[in-house]
Design a protein around this motif. Structure first.
Motif, mmCIF file in Angstrom:
data_model
loop_
_atom_site.group_PDB
_atom_site.id
_atom_site.type_symbol
_atom_site.label_atom_id
_atom_site.label_comp_id
_atom_site.label_asym_id
_atom_site.label_seq_id
_atom_site.Cartn_x
_atom_site.Cartn_y
_atom_site.Cartn_z
ATOM 1 N N ASP A 104 15.673 7.001 -2.459
ATOM 2 C CA ASP A 104 16.769 6.432 -1.671
ATOM 3 C C ASP A 104 16.226 5.612 -0.503
ATOM 4 O O ASP A 104 16.740 4.524 -0.206
ATOM 5 N N ALA A 105 15.191 6.123 0.155
ATOM 6 C CA ALA A 105 14.593 5.380 1.271
ATOM 7 C C ALA A 105 13.951 4.082 0.786
ATOM 8 O O ALA A 105 14.018 3.057 1.464
ATOM 9 N N ALA A 106 13.337 4.109 -0.409
ATOM 10 C CA ALA A 106 12.733 2.893 -0.943
ATOM 11 C C ALA A 106 13.793 1.864 -1.293
ATOM 12 O O ALA A 106 13.586 0.653 -1.108
ATOM 13 N N ALA A 107 14.919 2.320 -1.785
ATOM 14 C CA ALA A 107 15.987 1.382 -2.154
ATOM 15 C C ALA A 107 16.627 0.750 -0.935
ATOM 16 O O ALA A 107 17.021 -0.428 -0.965
ATOM 17 N N LEU A 108 16.745 1.506 0.155
ATOM 18 C CA LEU A 108 17.416 1.009 1.352
ATOM 19 C C LEU A 108 16.463 0.374 2.365
ATOM 20 O O LEU A 108 16.912 -0.377 3.240
ATOM 21 N N GLY A 109 15.178 0.676 2.256
ATOM 22 C CA GLY A 109 14.225 0.187 3.256
ATOM 23 C C GLY A 109 13.721 -1.213 2.959
ATOM 24 O O GLY A 109 14.005 -1.808 1.914
ATOM 25 N N ASP A 110 12.915 -1.726 3.888
ATOM 26 C CA ASP A 110 12.323 -3.044 3.710
ATOM 27 C C ASP A 110 11.008 -2.914 2.946
ATOM 28 O O ASP A 110 10.609 -1.828 2.511
ATOM 29 N N GLU A 111 10.334 -4.038 2.787
ATOM 30 C CA GLU A 111 9.109 -4.037 1.985
ATOM 31 C C GLU A 111 8.007 -3.216 2.648
ATOM 32 O O GLU A 111 7.224 -2.545 1.955
ATOM 33 N N THR A 112 7.912 -3.243 3.959
ATOM 34 C CA THR A 112 6.902 -2.433 4.648
ATOM 35 C C THR A 112 7.167 -0.954 4.454
ATOM 36 O O THR A 112 6.236 -0.157 4.265
ATOM 37 N N THR A 113 8.421 -0.559 4.485
ATOM 38 C CA THR A 113 8.769 0.842 4.251
ATOM 39 C C THR A 113 8.399 1.261 2.839
ATOM 40 O O THR A 113 7.887 2.365 2.610
ATOM 41 N N ARG A 114 8.619 0.399 1.866
ATOM 42 C CA ARG A 114 8.245 0.713 0.481
ATOM 43 C C ARG A 114 6.726 0.855 0.355
ATOM 44 O O ARG A 114 6.234 1.729 -0.378
ATOM 45 N N ALA A 115 6.003 -0.011 1.040
ATOM 46 C CA ALA A 115 4.542 0.095 0.992
ATOM 47 C C ALA A 115 4.063 1.408 1.610
ATOM 48 O O ALA A 115 3.104 2.021 1.117
ATOM 49 N N VAL A 116 4.724 1.863 2.661
ATOM 50 C CA VAL A 116 4.371 3.152 3.269
ATOM 51 C C VAL A 116 4.623 4.291 2.293
ATOM 52 O O VAL A 116 3.814 5.217 2.161
ATOM 53 N N ILE A 117 5.735 4.224 1.595
ATOM 54 C CA ILE A 117 6.032 5.266 0.601
ATOM 55 C C ILE A 117 5.028 5.204 -0.546
ATOM 56 O O ILE A 117 4.588 6.239 -1.066
ATOM 57 N N ALA A 118 4.633 4.008 -0.958
ATOM 58 C CA ALA A 118 3.684 3.858 -2.065
ATOM 59 C C ALA A 118 2.312 4.426 -1.732
ATOM 60 O O ALA A 118 1.551 4.778 -2.636
ATOM 61 N N ALA A 119 1.990 4.544 -0.456
ATOM 62 C CA ALA A 119 0.682 5.064 -0.049
ATOM 63 C C ALA A 119 0.678 6.577 0.123
ATOM 64 O O ALA A 119 -0.369 7.140 0.466
ATOM 65 N N ARG A 120 1.800 7.264 -0.118
ATOM 66 C CA ARG A 120 1.847 8.724 0.038
ATOM 67 C C ARG A 120 0.923 9.398 -0.976
ATOM 68 O O ARG A 120 0.709 8.917 -2.088
ATOM 69 N N HIS A 121 0.403 10.550 -0.588
ATOM 70 C CA HIS A 121 -0.450 11.328 -1.483
ATOM 71 C C HIS A 121 0.403 12.013 -2.552
ATOM 72 O O HIS A 121 1.502 12.492 -2.290
ATOM 73 N N HIS A 122 -0.152 12.034 -3.778
ATOM 74 C CA HIS A 122 0.460 12.726 -4.911
ATOM 75 C C HIS A 122 1.902 12.259 -5.132
ATOM 76 O O HIS A 122 2.833 13.064 -5.210
ATOM 77 N N LEU A 123 2.042 10.969 -5.240
ATOM 78 C CA LEU A 123 3.357 10.397 -5.498
ATOM 79 C C LEU A 123 3.775 10.738 -6.926
ATOM 80 O O LEU A 123 2.971 10.632 -7.864
ATOM 81 N N SER A 124 5.013 11.128 -7.116
ATOM 82 C CA SER A 124 5.490 11.569 -8.428
ATOM 83 C C SER A 124 5.784 10.374 -9.333
ATOM 84 O O SER A 124 5.827 9.218 -8.895
ATOM 85 N N HIS A 125 6.021 10.681 -10.628
ATOM 86 C CA HIS A 125 6.321 9.630 -11.586
ATOM 87 C C HIS A 125 7.619 8.911 -11.252
ATOM 88 O O HIS A 125 7.721 7.682 -11.409
ATOM 89 N N SER A 126 8.620 9.676 -10.810
ATOM 90 C CA SER A 126 9.919 9.053 -10.548
ATOM 91 C C SER A 126 9.849 8.076 -9.374
ATOM 92 O O SER A 126 10.390 6.962 -9.446
ATOM 93 N N VAL A 127 9.186 8.472 -8.309
ATOM 94 C CA VAL A 127 9.071 7.581 -7.152
ATOM 95 C C VAL A 127 8.210 6.369 -7.497
ATOM 96 O O VAL A 127 8.535 5.226 -7.135
ATOM 97 N N SER A 128 7.121 6.598 -8.219
ATOM 98 C CA SER A 128 6.273 5.471 -8.624
ATOM 99 C C SER A 128 7.038 4.511 -9.525
ATOM 100 O O SER A 128 6.906 3.282 -9.402
ATOM 101 N N GLY A 129 7.861 5.056 -10.424
ATOM 102 C CA GLY A 129 8.651 4.194 -11.292
ATOM 103 C C GLY A 129 9.648 3.355 -10.530
ATOM 104 O O GLY A 129 9.845 2.168 -10.829
ATOM 105 N N ALA A 130 10.286 3.969 -9.528
ATOM 106 C CA ALA A 130 11.248 3.210 -8.720
ATOM 107 C C ALA A 130 10.557 2.093 -7.944
ATOM 108 O O ALA A 130 11.052 0.966 -7.867
ATOM 109 N N LEU A 131 9.395 2.398 -7.377
ATOM 110 C CA LEU A 131 8.662 1.367 -6.634
ATOM 111 C C LEU A 131 8.161 0.263 -7.560
ATOM 112 O O LEU A 131 8.152 -0.915 -7.186
#
Length: 514
Positions: A104-131
């Motif tokens: 939800d945060a990736a969908a509503l956030g800006d590109e910098t916010t998405r990049a911050v989420i993409a750098a999280r440790h142990h990102l799951s398949h669902s979040v990686s797929g959304a990004l």
């Protein structure tokens, strides 16, 4: 009571003071030993700070609570929806956030916010797929470069489909250790497509020729991808090629001519439905291979070429090509000989294809020979430079040793000073094997006035004062008398005293040792 006082104090304190107090309160709640009532009051106070008008206070709250798993979930969720500079702190590290919160945060956030989420440790398949689906280039590069992110092969292919023309994304994907073979093949296709577009836009080649070169490059990439992939990886690649309609008869023929038995068996097994054991047996028998060829649905015009190539392969015991995708000229020549005399019109296209393969194999051999020659020349040049460097270092060390030996072998000059009224002590010079310039520099330094005058006197004057004077020419005697007249009286008295002591047998005098 303390919490009430804290809330009352925050009404009039500055933003900086409130931020410091917020940090202290959050640390006390997360890491302090509070009772149940005190913990409830502290939690209530922290939630109330979400309404603080200053982002400095909310940022201090986010920095303190971001990495803790004990942070209340309502607090973290509220902070993740705050202004970007506050939300990114908890989105980057908070273990309290779920995959749904991150999506939800990736969908509503800006590109910098998405990049911050993409750098999280142990990102799951669902979040990686959304990004991978909604992220732009920066987010995709960060996601591909995150080694702990779990990304499926389908999502990687989707990333290449969306932004495969960007070199940064391709490089980030190639650095991953879990890169599937079909994704590596897709990256190779993206590179070929980018080069084809560039050449076409520059007007260097026509569209048709670029399309043919791209197809041939894709076939080579497919076979090179099989290297190190194992049987399972090759089967995955074949399945991907079949589902994307890229498993062509020309690719299978190239695999046969390149000796890629693993790829040929996987392709024929996928097309015919037979097992690998039966396919391996059929490839050794021309009649059985003809039946397998028919079941796989391959064109009949390719059957003679494949049969001749397989027979040639058995003749050379599998020694073909130079590398994984290299074509064997001997197998190609055998295939051309088998197809040249056939009257079918379809053979002309097959012979033309085999001729292009033969040209490609010849060029590969030339490139390999040129690389070997260049590598040998480079090795010889490196050896020559190493030898020159070693010789220069040896010469420097030798010169250094010579200078050290020269310094240690300098003449030792011992001069004993005397009083004006005393007989001068002898000046002893111990000779050693040294350079003439060093001896001259040592002898040229005056250490005693009397000794210096004695060294400057002519031999005739010194001989006149010796016990047995030699007969001299009158002119020489006149010159000598003029020199003596020029000397001081004290110095002449000193010389006469020295001569008298020598006549009486005294062992004191002037001894010059050269």
């Amino acid at each position: 009571m303390i919490i009430r006082d804290f809330l009352a104090w925050t009404q009039n304190a500055s933003a900086g003071s409130r931020a410091e107090a917020t940090t202290a309160l959050a640390r006390a709640y997360l890491y302090g030993d509070l009772s149940a009532d005190e913990a409830w009051e502290a939690k209530t106070a922290l939630l109330s700070l979400l309404d603080d008008p200053s982002p400095v206070v909310r940022r201090a709250l986010a920095e303190t609570c971001a990495a803790s798993a004990r942070t209340p979930r309502p607090l973290v969720v509220a902070l993740s929806c705050d202004v970007p500079e506050v939300a990114r702190l908890v989105l980057a590290r908070s273990p309290v956030l779920t995959d749904a919160d991150l999506v939800d945060a990736a969908a509503l956030g800006d590109e910098t916010t998405r990049a911050v989420i993409a750098a999280r440790h142990h990102l799951s398949h669902s979040v990686s797929g959304a990004l991978a689906e909604i992220g732009e280039l920066d987010t995709l590069v960060v996601l591909a470069g995150n080694p702990t992110a779990k990304i499926t092969a389908g999502r990687m292919l989707r990333m290449i489909e969306r932004r495969g023309g960007e070199a940064a994304l391709r490089e980030a994907l190639l650095r991953r250790s879990d890169l599937p073979p079909e994704v590596r093949y897709a990256i190779g296709l993206a590179v070929a497509e980018a080069l084809s577009i560039f050449v076409t836009e520059q007007g260097w080649l026509g569209t048709e020729r670029c399309d043919r070169m791209r197809r041939e490059a894709s076939e080579r990439v497919a076979l090179e991808t099989c290297d190190g992939s194992g049987a399972a990886g090759v089967a995955r690649l074949v399945t991907h090629l079949r589902t994307t309609h890229q498993l062509t008869a020309g690719l299978i023929l190239r695999a046969v001519l390149s000796g890629r038995t693993d790829f040929v068996q996987a392709a024929l097994a996928d097309l015919s439905g037979q097992d690998h054991v039966g396919i391996a047996r059929a490839m050794r028998d021309p009649r059985s291979f003809a039946e397998l060829h028919r079941k796989a649905g391959l064109p009949d015009a390719l059957l003679p070429a494949m049969q001749a190539a397989l027979v040639a392969r058995q003749t050379v015991d599998g020694r073909i090509g130079f590398h994984g995708a290299g074509l064997s000229r001997r197998m190609i020549e055998s295939a051309i000989d088998a197809c040249t005399d056939l009257p079918a019109p379809e053979m002309h296209a097959v012979v033309a294809l085999l001729t292009r393969y033969e040209t490609e194999a010849a060029r590969d051999e030339a490139r390999e020979a040129a690389r070997a020659i260049a590598a040998e020349a480079t090795a010889r040049e490196a050896a020559r430079r190493d030898a020159e460097a070693a010789d220069a270092a040896w010469r420097v060390a030798l010169n250094s040793q010579r200078r050290k030996t020269f310094d240690e072998s300098q003449d030792t000059v011992q001069v004993v000073a005397m009083a004006p009224s005393e007989t001068p002590d002898p000046v002893v010079i111990e000779p050693k094997i040294v350079a003439d310039s060093a001896v001259e520099s040592v002898m040229a330094e005056p250490t005693n006035p009397v000794s210096a005058i004695l060294d400057a006197l002519p031999e005739q004057i010194l001989a006149w004062y010796r016990p047995e004077p030699q007969d001299e020419d009158p002119e020489v005697q006149v010159a000598m008398q003029e020199v003596l007249d020029g000397l001081g009286a004290d110095l002449l008295e000193h010389f006469r005293a020295s001569r008298g002591s020598a006549d009486t047998g005294s062992n004191e005098g002037i001894r010059i040792a050269a």
